[in-house]
Scaffold this active site. Structure first.
Site, PDB file in Angstrom:
ATOM      1  N   GLY A 170       0.811  -1.206   0.000  1.00 49.73           N
ATOM      2  CA  GLY A 170       0.000   0.000   0.000  1.00 49.73           C
ATOM      3  C   GLY A 170       0.844   1.254   0.000  1.00 49.73           C
ATOM      4  N   ALA A 171       1.866   1.296  -0.876  1.00 52.14           N
ATOM      5  CA  ALA A 171       2.822   2.408  -0.855  1.00 52.14           C
ATOM      6  C   ALA A 171       2.556   3.456  -1.928  1.00 52.14           C
ATOM      7  CB  ALA A 171       4.244   1.862  -1.018  1.00 52.14           C
ATOM      8  N   THR A 172       1.366   3.457  -2.495  1.00 51.61           N
ATOM      9  CA  THR A 172       1.093   4.412  -3.571  1.00 51.61           C
ATOM     10  C   THR A 172       0.570   5.752  -3.080  1.00 51.61           C
ATOM     11  OG1 THR A 172      -1.129   3.489  -3.895  1.00 51.61           O
ATOM     12  CG2 THR A 172       0.650   2.581  -5.249  1.00 51.61           C
ATOM     13  N   SER A 173       0.177   5.827  -1.816  1.00 46.06           N
ATOM     14  CA  SER A 173      -0.360   7.084  -1.287  1.00 46.06           C
ATOM     15  C   SER A 173      -0.288   7.061   0.230  1.00 46.06           C
ATOM     16  CB  SER A 173      -1.824   7.282  -1.737  1.00 46.06           C
ATOM     17  OG  SER A 173      -2.645   6.255  -1.198  1.00 46.06           O
ATOM     18  N   GLY A 174      -0.628   8.213   0.820  1.00 51.47           N
ATOM     19  CA  GLY A 174      -0.773   8.284   2.269  1.00 51.47           C
ATOM     20  C   GLY A 174       0.462   7.876   3.044  1.00 51.47           C
ATOM     21  N   ILE A 175       0.241   7.179   4.154  1.00 51.23           N
ATOM     22  CA  ILE A 175       1.327   6.777   5.038  1.00 51.23           C
ATOM     23  C   ILE A 175       2.312   5.865   4.324  1.00 51.23           C
ATOM     24  CG2 ILE A 175       1.861   5.439   7.124  1.00 51.23           C
ATOM     25  CD1 ILE A 175      -0.736   6.517   8.332  1.00 51.23           C
ATOM     26  N   GLY A 176       1.815   4.980   3.468  1.00 50.98           N
ATOM     27  CA  GLY A 176       2.695   4.061   2.761  1.00 50.98           C
ATOM     28  C   GLY A 176       3.693   4.783   1.868  1.00 50.98           C
ATOM     29  N   SER A 234      -4.465  -0.212  13.923  1.00 51.22           N
ATOM     30  CA  SER A 234      -5.322   0.918  14.277  1.00 51.22           C
ATOM     31  C   SER A 234      -5.791   0.806  15.714  1.00 51.22           C
ATOM     32  CB  SER A 234      -6.546   0.938  13.345  1.00 51.22           C
ATOM     33  OG  SER A 234      -7.557   1.775  13.848  1.00 51.22           O
ATOM     34  N   TYR A 272     -14.310  -3.536   9.790  1.00 53.45           N
ATOM     35  CA  TYR A 272     -12.993  -2.906   9.783  1.00 53.45           C
ATOM     36  C   TYR A 272     -12.261  -3.184  11.097  1.00 53.45           C
ATOM     37  CZ  TYR A 272      -9.337   0.637   9.629  1.00 53.45           C
ATOM     38  OH  TYR A 272      -8.121   1.272   9.660  1.00 53.45           O
TER      39      TYR A 272
END
Length: 279
Positions: free
Chosen positions: A15-21, A157, A182
């Site tokens: 999940g490195a395409t946006s945000g924290i990643g 989380s 979730y």
């Protein structure tokens, strides 16, 4: 936070395409690490890597793009095969990819509730595929099994505290709530860190301005601030407690089920069955 060089370290971030990643990838690469950038599609992963090169001045030689849609286990396994084929030494796996459960109950082609699969099961499958390979071939010593070797950082989380694992109905067919789904996925990811077969920790990076913000509230810290907490746990100079849960920079107690041996064993059995993967 330490800014010591991480040259020679190889880190896979899901999940490195946006945000924290993406911010985690940026910081690690700026400190010299070789970063394996995962995205849901080839186009997305490559675009994320290109953005790191263009906006952060990262060298192309420090980045490798990989793609897998976590709603399809066959793609997760294919990506894992690619990783072990091209990077026989992996120091850190950051399990960051995540999604908010949809309003309507949704099941993947593999037959699992979508948030449970994307947020937990796919990471379980990926981690143990990599672990099994490295242990069998002795390419990574001491693999992802003990200090001072590799480690797994699960980006979890604080909402795991509100969750419960429905053992008889993990796909929540009988009673579905997006928040409950979730929270269950985040609790499972946190329990996963307590499995003694792999050196792993779980981390709540704080409430950040990401696509998941709506689950928490209206305001949050920047993704870069959340990423700094992830990077800290990737640094071999930072001593970690195996199986521990961190709230940003502080080690705190997770929800009680997260450290119960019986829960760890039950979750491992359930995940093995749902992924059809021999852990």
């Amino acid at each position: 936070m330490s800014s010591a060089s991480l040259s020679g370290r190889t880190v896979l971030i899901t999940g490195a395409t946006s945000g924290i990643g993406w911010e985690t990838a940026r910081i690690l690469a700026e400190r010299g690490a070789l970063v394996l950038v995962h995205g849901r599609t080839d186009k997305g992963a490559r675009a994320a890597a290109d953005r790191l090169i263009a906006t952060a001045g990262i060298s192309e030689s420090q980045l490798c793009a990989y793609a897998a849609d976590f709603t399809h286990f066959d793609e997760v396994e294919a990506m894992a095969r690619q990783v072990v084929g091209t990077h026989p030494h992996l120091d850190v796996l950051v399990n960051n990819a995540g999604m908010a459960a949809p309003e309507r109950h949704t099941v993947t082609a593999d037959g699992n509730e979508i948030a449970f699969q994307v947020n937990f099961l796919a990471h379980y499958l990926l981690a143990y595929y990599l672990l099994a390979h490295y242990l069998l071939t002795h390419l990574l010593e001491p693999a992802l099994t003990s200090d001072p070797g590799g480690r797994v950082v699960n980006v979890s989380s604080s909402l795991h505290r509100t969750g419960s694992i429905q053992w008889s109905d993990p796909n929540r067919v009988r009673r579905y709530s997006r928040l409950a789904a979730y929270a269950q996925s985040q609790l499972a990811l946190t329990v996963f860190a307590a499995d003694p077969r792999v050196t792993a920790v779980s981390l709540h990076p704080g409430i950040c301005e990401t696509e998941l913000l709506s689950l928490y509230g209206h305001h949050g810290a920047s993704p870069a601030e959340g990423a700094a907490h992830v990077v800290r746990l990737c640094d071999p100079a930072v001593e970690i407690v195996n199986g521990a849960y961190y709230d940003r920079d502080e080690r705190v107690d997770p929800a009680p089920p997260a450290t119960e041996e019986r829960t760890v064993q039950r979750l491992n059995k359930l995940a093995t069955a749902l992924t059809s993967h021999e852990a």
